[in-house]
Scaffold this motif. Structure first.
Motif, PDB file in Angstrom:
ATOM      1  N   UNK A  34       0.821  -1.212   0.000  1.00  0.00           N
ATOM      2  CA  UNK A  34       0.000   0.000   0.000  1.00  0.00           C
ATOM      3  C   UNK A  34       0.848   1.252   0.000  1.00  0.00           C
ATOM      4  N   UNK A  35       0.433   2.240   0.804  1.00  0.00           N
ATOM      5  CA  UNK A  35       1.189   3.494   0.790  1.00  0.00           C
ATOM      6  C   UNK A  35       2.480   3.378   1.590  1.00  0.00           C
ATOM      7  N   UNK A  36       2.670   2.223   2.289  1.00  0.00           N
ATOM      8  CA  UNK A  36       3.929   2.001   3.015  1.00  0.00           C
ATOM      9  C   UNK A  36       4.958   1.290   2.144  1.00  0.00           C
ATOM     10  N   UNK A  37       4.557   0.996   0.885  1.00  0.00           N
ATOM     11  CA  UNK A  37       5.420   0.224   0.002  1.00  0.00           C
ATOM     12  C   UNK A  37       6.713   0.978  -0.311  1.00  0.00           C
ATOM     13  N   UNK A  38       7.822   0.268  -0.131  1.00  0.00           N
ATOM     14  CA  UNK A  38       9.113   0.854  -0.490  1.00  0.00           C
ATOM     15  C   UNK A  38       9.786  -0.082  -1.477  1.00  0.00           C
TER      16      UNK A  38
END
Lengths: 278, 310
Positions: A34-38
């Motif tokens: 999600x938006x924590x994807x690195x």
């Protein structure tokens, strides 16, 4: 895939090498969702011949250490393939893998167990792999890294930084691996000790026919130890070049050129250009 | 080198212990132990605590030699009942005409038994649950720590009371009850320590040698968490002794005529005003031993767990 294969066949045709000891193809490492994807590593490919030393260079956060950690299983391989000695690595890694690939960590103050003597640290890998004659092998491993038997029963707090890193190298070599992953092995040491450790690594590679992957932000270190290198930025390979090109300051890529400039340290011209630009 | 500060006059043994180049595993270990001992002896209160605990152990072992009378057989109820402390009966006698000194001496066996069993049962449970939860993380951690939370939510004495009520009164059941209620804090400490260790390079290094998870937990993680757990267990000993005495006092621990200190205080309650020694002597013993364990725990913390010291 195609490009990797064609590159391989070119290399074989040119007679530059036998099969590569290590082949990384379109390696991706992704943490989180999600938006924590690195995306720590994006589509990095390179190969290293047996007995060669390969450098990974880049600034902090460029994903160079993550490539090493993905090879040895400390970071997940999200996509792509890693071949060691012609075989694709399995998840989880088996004991045979650990006999082939070993790693030396950046900080020798953190990579040795504080409650274990040198003896215990070195006998652990032998015990795990059911090796015999630990006595002889421990003394031999100490000798290989330039330490005498008097260091055998010391605790890490009784050793200096350089001595600790030598123990860490001895630990990595005691299983007689073919590939050594070096994660900034000298950056935690002071300058004179750095040179000693680099020379030791160079000597060991020639003596034992080891294959190295060296991660460093220090171009001088990489140029000293490696023949070829990959410049990384934001998780991507920017340019593959040679140590010779690096030393002579020839780089086709602008970012590589920038790194070379930066490694020359403070220069009046750089400051002048920068202030002129403002 | 760094490990051996220069000493005024190092004798042969001291030099051998402090050698920066130990010649064997044993010399390295003993040298390390000696450095710890030197740090420990710098704290006189800790040494006093250790002396009290050693005294407790000696008294418990040598009880038949030390005690002048039988701890359980009653004396002559006409002439030997509730006598004050004197040359014959050092701590006086109780309502059954028994020598209180002998009972206190034999009671040390029960106290030591309780303390040892609780330590042997609760510490491994706590350390195992804590390190496994901390090392694995994920759902294993969640499940194990929620179980720990459930046990932590019970007040210790009340849960011990419920257990003793269910299993029947007796010193063994009291020990089981205390053990069941005392492991959760050890699990918490072990987990917290493990969390700080699990991502360190030296654990990554041993993983890269192909070590199995049990090998990493037993050989590499537990040696680093065990010292803070030992400190906590030692500090808890006073509480364990008091809980055991409390259960004894309520008639749920050791049963008469066992010379358990808590039960002895309970009998003394009836004579507290006129014959104070009946309750005061075993009470004093509880106080001294609890204090000893507390002082020892404080000293151990300074040596083993410098982070926690102020």
């Amino acid at each position: 895939m195609m490009s990797a294969r064609s590159r391989l066949s070119t290399a074989t045709l040119l007679g530059l090498c036998k099969d590569p000891m290590l082949d990384i193809q379109k390696l991706k490492v992704v943490y989180g969702t999600g938006h924590l994807r690195v995306d720590a590593v994006k589509d990095v490919s390179f190969h290293v011949e047996a007995g060669a030393a390969y450098g990974l260079v880049g600034e902090s956060g460029s994903g160079k250490s993550t490539v090493l950690r993905a090879i040895c299983g400390l970071a997940p391989i999200s996509a792509g393939q890693v071949f060691v000695d012609g075989k694709e690595v399995k998840e989880p890694r088996d004991k045979a893998f650990y006999r082939t690939v070993q790693m030396v960590f950046q900080d020798p103050y953190a990579s040795l167990h504080p409650r274990h003597t040198v003896d215990r640290t070195l006998s652990e890998p032998l015990a795990i792999h059911g090796e015999r004659d630990a006595e002889v092998r421990i003394l031999q491993a100490l000798r290989e890294v330039g330490l005498g038997p008097s260091f055998r029963f010391r605790y890490p707090h009784q050793l200096s930084g350089g001595q600790r890193q030598r123990i860490a190298i001895a630990r990595a070599l005691i299983l007689r691996p073919k590939v050594l992953l070096l994660d900034e092995p000298t950056s935690a040491l002071d300058a004179s000790v750095q040179a000693e450790i680099l020379n030791l690594l160079d000597e060991l590679r020639r003596k034992m026919g080891l294959t190295y992957i060296l991660v460093s932000h220090d171009l001088a270190v990489v140029a000293h130890l490696c023949e070829r290198l990959l410049v990384m930025r934001h998780g991507e390979g920017v340019e593959e070049t040679t140590a010779v090109a690096l030393r002579t300051g020839r780089a086709s890529n602008a970012y590589t050129q920038e790194l070379i400039e930066a490694s020359r340290g403070f220069s009046r011209d750089t400051v002048k250009t920068a202030s002129a630009a403002l | 080198m760094a490990g051996a500060p220069p000493l005024p006059q190092p004798s042969g043994l001291q030099a051998w212990l402090l050698s920066s180049e130990p010649a064997s595993r044993w010399q390295a270990r003993l040298g390390r132990g000696y450095l710890g001992w030197r740090a420990f002896t710098k704290n006189p209160l800790a040494v006093l605590g250790l002396a009290i605990v050693i005294l407790l152990v000696l008294v418990a072992i040598l009880a038949p030699l030390i005690a002048p009378y039988s701890p359980v057989a009653g004396g002559d109820l006409r002439t030997e009942r509730l006598l004050p402390p004197s040359g014959t009966f050092w701590f006086g006698t109780d309502d059954q005409g028994r020598d209180i000194f002998s009972r206190v001496v034999y009671g040390s066996r029960i106290t030591l038994w309780v303390v040892m069993l609780v330590a042997v049962i609760a510490t491994p449970i706590g350390v195992m649950i804590g390190t496994v939860a901390g090392y694995h993380g994920g759902w294993i951690d969640t499940v194990l720590m929620r179980i720990t939370d459930i046990f932590l939510a019970f007040p210790r004495l009340i849960l011990a009371l419920a257990f003793v009520a269910a299993l029947g009164p007796g010193i063994e059941n009291a020990i089981i009850a205390i053990s069941i209620t005392s492991w959760p804090p050890y699990a918490r400490i072990a987990r917290a320590e493990t969390l700080t260790i699990r991502n360190s390079d030296f654990i990554a290094a041993v993983k890269l040698q192909g070590a199995s998870t049990p090998r990493i937990i037993f050989g590499h993680v537990i040696p680093l968490c065990i010292s803070s757990v030992i400190v906590r267990v030692t500090l808890d000993m006073a509480g364990i002794i008091l809980t055991a005495a409390g259960l004894g006092f309520l008639g749920l621990g050791a049963q008469p005529p066992m010379p358990e200190w808590g039960a002895m205080v309970a009998t003394g309650r009836n004579y507290l005003i006129d014959q104070w020694w009946v309750a005061a002597m075993p009470g004093l013993a509880i106080f001294v031993v609890s204090l000893g364990f507390n002082l020892l725990g404080d000293g151990l913390r300074d040596v083993l767990d410098p982070k926690a010291a102020k």
